[in-house]
Design a protein around this motif. Structure first.
Motif, PDB file in Angstrom:
ATOM      1  N   GLU A 148       0.936  15.440  -2.936  1.00 35.25           N
ATOM      2  CA  GLU A 148       0.941  14.436  -1.869  1.00 35.25           C
ATOM      3  C   GLU A 148      -0.407  13.706  -1.797  1.00 35.25           C
ATOM      4  OE1 GLU A 148       1.832  14.715   2.672  1.00 35.25           O
ATOM      5  OE2 GLU A 148       2.935  16.287   1.633  1.00 35.25           O
ATOM      6  N   GLU A 149      -1.504  14.477  -1.865  1.00 39.33           N
ATOM      7  CA  GLU A 149      -2.835  13.860  -1.820  1.00 39.33           C
ATOM      8  C   GLU A 149      -3.058  12.941  -3.016  1.00 39.33           C
ATOM      9  OE1 GLU A 149      -5.616  17.043  -1.565  1.00 39.33           O
ATOM     10  OE2 GLU A 149      -5.069  17.494   0.501  1.00 39.33           O
ATOM     11  N   SER A 150      -2.605  13.400  -4.184  1.00 38.80           N
ATOM     12  CA  SER A 150      -2.755  12.561  -5.371  1.00 38.80           C
ATOM     13  C   SER A 150      -1.911  11.308  -5.245  1.00 38.80           C
ATOM     14  CB  SER A 150      -2.329  13.321  -6.625  1.00 38.80           C
ATOM     15  OG  SER A 150      -2.757  14.639  -6.575  1.00 38.80           O
ATOM     16  N   ALA A 151      -0.751  11.441  -4.581  1.00 37.41           N
ATOM     17  CA  ALA A 151       0.136  10.293  -4.415  1.00 37.41           C
ATOM     18  C   ALA A 151      -0.563   9.195  -3.615  1.00 37.41           C
ATOM     19  CB  ALA A 151       1.423  10.723  -3.718  1.00 37.41           C
ATOM     20  N   VAL A 152      -1.287   9.596  -2.571  1.00 35.38           N
ATOM     21  CA  VAL A 152      -1.955   8.600  -1.734  1.00 35.38           C
ATOM     22  C   VAL A 152      -3.009   7.843  -2.559  1.00 35.38           C
ATOM     23  CG1 VAL A 152      -3.415   8.275   0.283  1.00 35.38           C
ATOM     24  CG2 VAL A 152      -1.529   9.916   0.357  1.00 35.38           C
ATOM     25  N   ALA A 153      -3.827   8.595  -3.292  1.00 34.71           N
ATOM     26  CA  ALA A 153      -4.881   7.951  -4.083  1.00 34.71           C
ATOM     27  C   ALA A 153      -4.286   7.106  -5.209  1.00 34.71           C
ATOM     28  CB  ALA A 153      -5.817   9.009  -4.651  1.00 34.71           C
ATOM     29  N   THR A 154      -3.266   7.653  -5.887  1.00 38.07           N
ATOM     30  CA  THR A 154      -2.648   6.928  -6.992  1.00 38.07           C
ATOM     31  C   THR A 154      -1.992   5.638  -6.503  1.00 38.07           C
ATOM     32  OG1 THR A 154      -2.134   9.046  -8.011  1.00 38.07           O
ATOM     33  CG2 THR A 154      -1.031   7.119  -8.904  1.00 38.07           C
ATOM     34  N   GLY A 155      -1.263   5.754  -5.379  1.00 36.99           N
ATOM     35  CA  GLY A 155      -0.572   4.583  -4.841  1.00 36.99           C
ATOM     36  C   GLY A 155      -1.542   3.456  -4.557  1.00 36.99           C
ATOM     37  N   PHE A 156      -2.694   3.801  -3.992  1.00 33.55           N
ATOM     38  CA  PHE A 156      -3.692   2.776  -3.711  1.00 33.55           C
ATOM     39  C   PHE A 156      -4.181   2.127  -5.009  1.00 33.55           C
ATOM     40  CE2 PHE A 156      -8.349   2.097  -3.681  1.00 33.55           C
ATOM     41  CZ  PHE A 156      -8.329   0.877  -3.041  1.00 33.55           C
ATOM     42  N   ILE A 157      -4.579   2.965  -5.963  1.00 37.43           N
ATOM     43  CA  ILE A 157      -5.163   2.448  -7.200  1.00 37.43           C
ATOM     44  C   ILE A 157      -4.190   1.507  -7.914  1.00 37.43           C
ATOM     45  CG2 ILE A 157      -5.954   3.101  -9.513  1.00 37.43           C
ATOM     46  CD1 ILE A 157      -7.126   5.636  -8.249  1.00 37.43           C
ATOM     47  N   PHE A 158      -2.939   1.932  -8.017  1.00 33.31           N
ATOM     48  CA  PHE A 158      -2.009   1.139  -8.811  1.00 33.31           C
ATOM     49  C   PHE A 158      -1.560  -0.127  -8.091  1.00 33.31           C
ATOM     50  CE2 PHE A 158      -1.100   3.186 -12.833  1.00 33.31           C
ATOM     51  CZ  PHE A 158      -1.810   4.354 -12.678  1.00 33.31           C
ATOM     52  N   LEU A 159      -1.454  -0.085  -6.754  1.00 34.61           N
ATOM     53  CA  LEU A 159      -1.062  -1.313  -6.063  1.00 34.61           C
ATOM     54  C   LEU A 159      -2.198  -2.344  -6.131  1.00 34.61           C
ATOM     55  CD1 LEU A 159       1.600  -2.079  -4.810  1.00 34.61           C
ATOM     56  CD2 LEU A 159       0.596  -1.766  -2.573  1.00 34.61           C
ATOM     57  N   VAL A 160      -3.438  -1.866  -6.026  1.00 29.23           N
ATOM     58  CA  VAL A 160      -4.572  -2.781  -6.173  1.00 29.23           C
ATOM     59  C   VAL A 160      -4.597  -3.354  -7.584  1.00 29.23           C
ATOM     60  CG1 VAL A 160      -7.076  -2.982  -6.170  1.00 29.23           C
ATOM     61  CG2 VAL A 160      -5.967  -1.673  -4.418  1.00 29.23           C
ATOM     62  N   LEU A 161      -4.270  -2.504  -8.543  1.00 27.26           N
ATOM     63  CA  LEU A 161      -4.221  -2.942  -9.935  1.00 27.26           C
ATOM     64  C   LEU A 161      -3.191  -4.054 -10.118  1.00 27.26           C
ATOM     65  CD1 LEU A 161      -5.894  -1.577 -12.168  1.00 27.26           C
ATOM     66  CD2 LEU A 161      -3.838  -0.394 -12.857  1.00 27.26           C
ATOM     67  N   LEU A 162      -2.038  -3.879  -9.472  1.00 20.40           N
ATOM     68  CA  LEU A 162      -0.987  -4.889  -9.561  1.00 20.40           C
ATOM     69  C   LEU A 162      -1.435  -6.189  -8.906  1.00 20.40           C
ATOM     70  CD1 LEU A 162       1.922  -5.391 -10.439  1.00 20.40           C
ATOM     71  CD2 LEU A 162       2.666  -4.567  -8.211  1.00 20.40           C
ATOM     72  N   GLY A 163      -2.070  -6.074  -7.727  1.00 17.51           N
ATOM     73  CA  GLY A 163      -2.593  -7.253  -7.058  1.00 17.51           C
ATOM     74  C   GLY A 163      -3.616  -7.962  -7.932  1.00 17.51           C
ATOM     75  N   ALA A 164      -4.478  -7.170  -8.575  1.00 20.32           N
ATOM     76  CA  ALA A 164      -5.516  -7.746  -9.427  1.00 20.32           C
ATOM     77  C   ALA A 164      -4.894  -8.459 -10.629  1.00 20.32           C
ATOM     78  CB  ALA A 164      -6.473  -6.662  -9.892  1.00 20.32           C
ATOM     79  N   GLN A 165      -3.793  -7.909 -11.145  1.00 16.93           N
ATOM     80  CA  GLN A 165      -3.085  -8.560 -12.251  1.00 16.93           C
ATOM     81  C   GLN A 165      -2.688  -9.977 -11.854  1.00 16.93           C
ATOM     82  OE1 GLN A 165      -2.221  -7.826 -15.249  1.00 16.93           O
ATOM     83  NE2 GLN A 165      -1.486  -5.738 -15.504  1.00 16.93           N
ATOM     84  N   LEU A 166      -2.101 -10.102 -10.654  1.00 15.91           N
ATOM     85  CA  LEU A 166      -1.643 -11.405 -10.187  1.00 15.91           C
ATOM     86  C   LEU A 166      -2.829 -12.340  -9.997  1.00 15.91           C
ATOM     87  CD1 LEU A 166       1.108 -10.384  -7.647  1.00 15.91           C
ATOM     88  CD2 LEU A 166       1.410 -11.667  -9.754  1.00 15.91           C
TER      89      LEU A 166
END
Lengths: 182, 450
Positions: free
Chosen positions: B287-305
């Protein structure tokens, strides 16, 4: 509304744990593949690369709702904290509204993307579900020939749950704004 | 409007949104989307790109290292490795003045070797070491300051999540980046220990001495840290080391992704067998890893755009050409970039900062004549960036490590933590200066990998 929040929260946790299991499974696949490569006489495993990539996407999507609900999406608060509490809370609400809108757009586009990979369903069923025209051929992965729609489908639960998770965050931000006023 | 002006407007709009509490991922994604719409005159291109962009971004063989290392760190946190490490270090150094603070640094470094995240390192080591230091009469500022700073070793010592992202964004070799960060990471730990020594020289009241432990206590205590040594040896040794001397070049045992998978399973195996981990603990770690991972990857997606938009405006290329044409000294350009990170780091998290700036900074870095090869320059700049963005974690007002550690010490006001961490920030800056002056510190080790 309390129960809606609880249901979404429970689902998000369950999905995150499932995603973790997928991630661990990917790690097992990798280790089996490496061990096999190191042992003489064992035929090397084919397609571990593809499996890991699929697992990565599925795990990340399954993690997103949990992250959203645990306030894991970082925002910068230093400036708005200097403003009146109500204004600070209002910007928090705005941020969550925007994030939820983004999740909804993502889901909309990914659903269409899924429709372009998913070959089944009658014309009426597809039209009802908004899946669009079926693809001319079923796209598969290179080595294992797994249809890619399966991986895309497995990512959808996370993308779908992200929208109510956003709604819960909006509700909470709205409550925070109400409290800031009093 | 020229591309440069358009990109500038987009950048301004995005920064404004970020400072008005819009989550960073949303701010990047929305401005990127609208910006591309303006450049192309139609939203259709992005809309159709969005059908598969999220999947394609997340389904990455390289980036899967990030959730794997995060989960590995969170499992290690729960299986008592931090306590074992601190105990061993405390038995070795506890009799010196400030010895427990030095032990905290060493334990953080050890934990950083199996954990790629600073926040996890600061929080787990804080829970173990802080009560011990407070009980022995260490001052609030030293004990919280050293742990906040020590926490950054989680990322400074490979494996490091930020380096994985940097490698993917700049298309550099992850193995070489890990190798490049190793010596600077050890230097960081050494610098912190020296800082503790100087600290207690200047204010002896800040720390106490404990009893000296005899060697028949020290040895068993040291030997109990074998899981960390083994896991780090397996992961980093397997990724960076040469395992077949009979063949030309470096024959690594496995790729970084494979190393991460092995490390994750080894940590899990240790956790369930010796670390007393139950199913509930594993679920919590996920669960803790999910929170950190979710943040990193959504920011990554935003940065892609956002980067798609920047690329359409051609601003990164134009800006790089403009800056390179000024003929400013490469060293000053790099220093200006590092200073930007230091300033941004006061209000923003490391990952967002890197994603925001790298598309603009990196083309400039690639064009600089630093006297090193282009690859060496990229490694050198990566290590420098890593250090300065980590300084952001321990500088007020939003240094996350400060808050994490301070929350654990209920009787210490945050201002004392600020004061306690200041000497460690200074040690970080000295290290940055050192690596700026001597790039070899970073590029020598990766040079050995053929």
């Amino acid at each position: 509304m309390q129960s809606f929040e609880q249901v979404v929260d429970w689902l998000a946790t369950a999905l995150a744990v499932l995603g973790g299991v997928v991630l661990l499974a990917a790690a097992v696949v990798v280790c089996v593949s490496v061990t096999g490569r190191a042992l003489p006489g064992v035929p090397s495993m084919v397609g571990d690369f593809e499996l890991v990539e699929m697992a990565a996407a599925i795990a990340v999507f399954s993690f997103l709702p949990r992250c959203q609900l645990s306030a894991g999406q970082v925002s910068v608060d230093v400036l708005t904290e200097q403003m009146p509490r109500g204004v600070h809370a209002a910007f928090g609400l705005l941020g969550h509204l925007l994030l939820t809108a983004v999740s909804a757009v993502l889901l909309w586009r990914m659903w269409l993307g899924f429709g372009e990979k998913f070959p089944f369903g009658s014309e009426t069923a597809r039209a009802l579900l908004g899946l669009g025209q079926p693809p001319y051929f079923t796209e598969t992965t290179y080595e294992l020939l797994i249809p890619v729609w399966i991986a895309h489908a497995a990512c959808l639960p996370g993308a779908i749950l992200l929208v109510p998770a956003g709604a819960v965050a909006v509700l909470r931000a709205g409550r925070a704004m109400g409290e800031a006023r009093t | 409007m020229t591309g440069l002006a358009l990109a500038g407007a987009g950048f301004g709009l995005m920064l404004m949104a970020i400072f008005l509490r819009v989550p960073i991922a949303a701010a990047m994604g929305i401005t990127g989307f609208l910006g591309t719409w303006v450049v192309l005159g139609t939203p259709n291109a992005v809309l159709s790109q969005l059908k598969t962009l999220p999947y394609d971004t997340f389904a990455s063989y390289s980036l899967v290292i990030v959730p794997m290392f995060l989960l590995m760190g969170n499992i290690a946190t729960r299986s008592g490795l931090s306590a074992t490490l601190f105990q061993a270090a405390a038995d070795m150094a506890g009799h010196r003045r400030g010895g427990l603070a030095m032990a905290s640094v060493a334990a953080c470094a050890g934990f950083g070797a199996v954990c790629g995240s600073s926040l996890a390192t600061a929080s787990t080591m804080g829970q173990v070491a802080l009560p011990e230091m407070r009980r022995r009469g260490y001052s609030g500022s030293l004990s919280t300051g050293v742990l906040a700073a020590g926490g950054t070793l989680g990322i400074l010592i490979p494996p490091s999540i930020i380096l994985v992202i940097y490698a993917v964004l700049t298309e550099q070799n992850i193995v070489k980046l890990f190798a490049a960060a190793l010596i600077p990471g050890l230097l960081a730990a050494l610098g912190y220990v020296i800082t503790v020594i100087v600290y207690v020289q200047i204010s002896p009241k800040a720390a106490a001495r404990g009893p000296r432990q005899p060697w028949h206590v020290r040895w068993p205590s040291l030997l109990r840290t074998w899981p960390v040594v083994l896991i780090f040896g397996l992961v980093m040794g397997g990724i960076v080391g040469d395992w077949d001397w009979t063949r030309e070049g470096t024959q690594a045992l496995f790729t970084p992704t494979e190393g991460a998978a092995f490390g994750l399973l080894a940590t899990l195996l240790h956790g369930v067998t010796l670390g007393g981990l139950g199913v509930k603990d594993i679920a919590k770690a996920i669960e803790e890893s999910a929170v950190a991972t979710g943040f990193i990857f959504l920011v990554l997606l935003g940065a892609q755009l956002f980067n798609t938009f920047l690329a359409y405006t051609q601003a990164p290329r134009d800006l790089a050409e403009m800056i390179l044409a000024t003929g400013w000294a490469p060293m000053w350009i790099i220093i200006a970039m590092l200073a930007t990170y230091l300033i941004l780091g006061c209000v923003m998290d490391s990952l967002s900062m890197i994603l925001l700036t790298l598309p603009i900074f990196f083309p400039i870095i690639e064009g600089l004549d630093t006297g090193l090869t282009p690859e060496q320059t990229a490694l050198w700049f990566g290590v420098l960036t890593l250090i300065v963005v980590e300084v952001g974690l321990i500088t007020p007002p939003v240094g996350l490590n400060l808050f994490i550690v301070n929350r654990l010490a209920k009787d210490v006001p945050i201002t004392q933590t600020y004061r306690g961490v200041a000497p460690f920030v200074l040690s970080d800056l000295i290290r940055v200066g050192l690596i700026l002056a001597l790039p070899m510190i970073a590029v020598w080790l990766p040079g050995l990998i053929g």
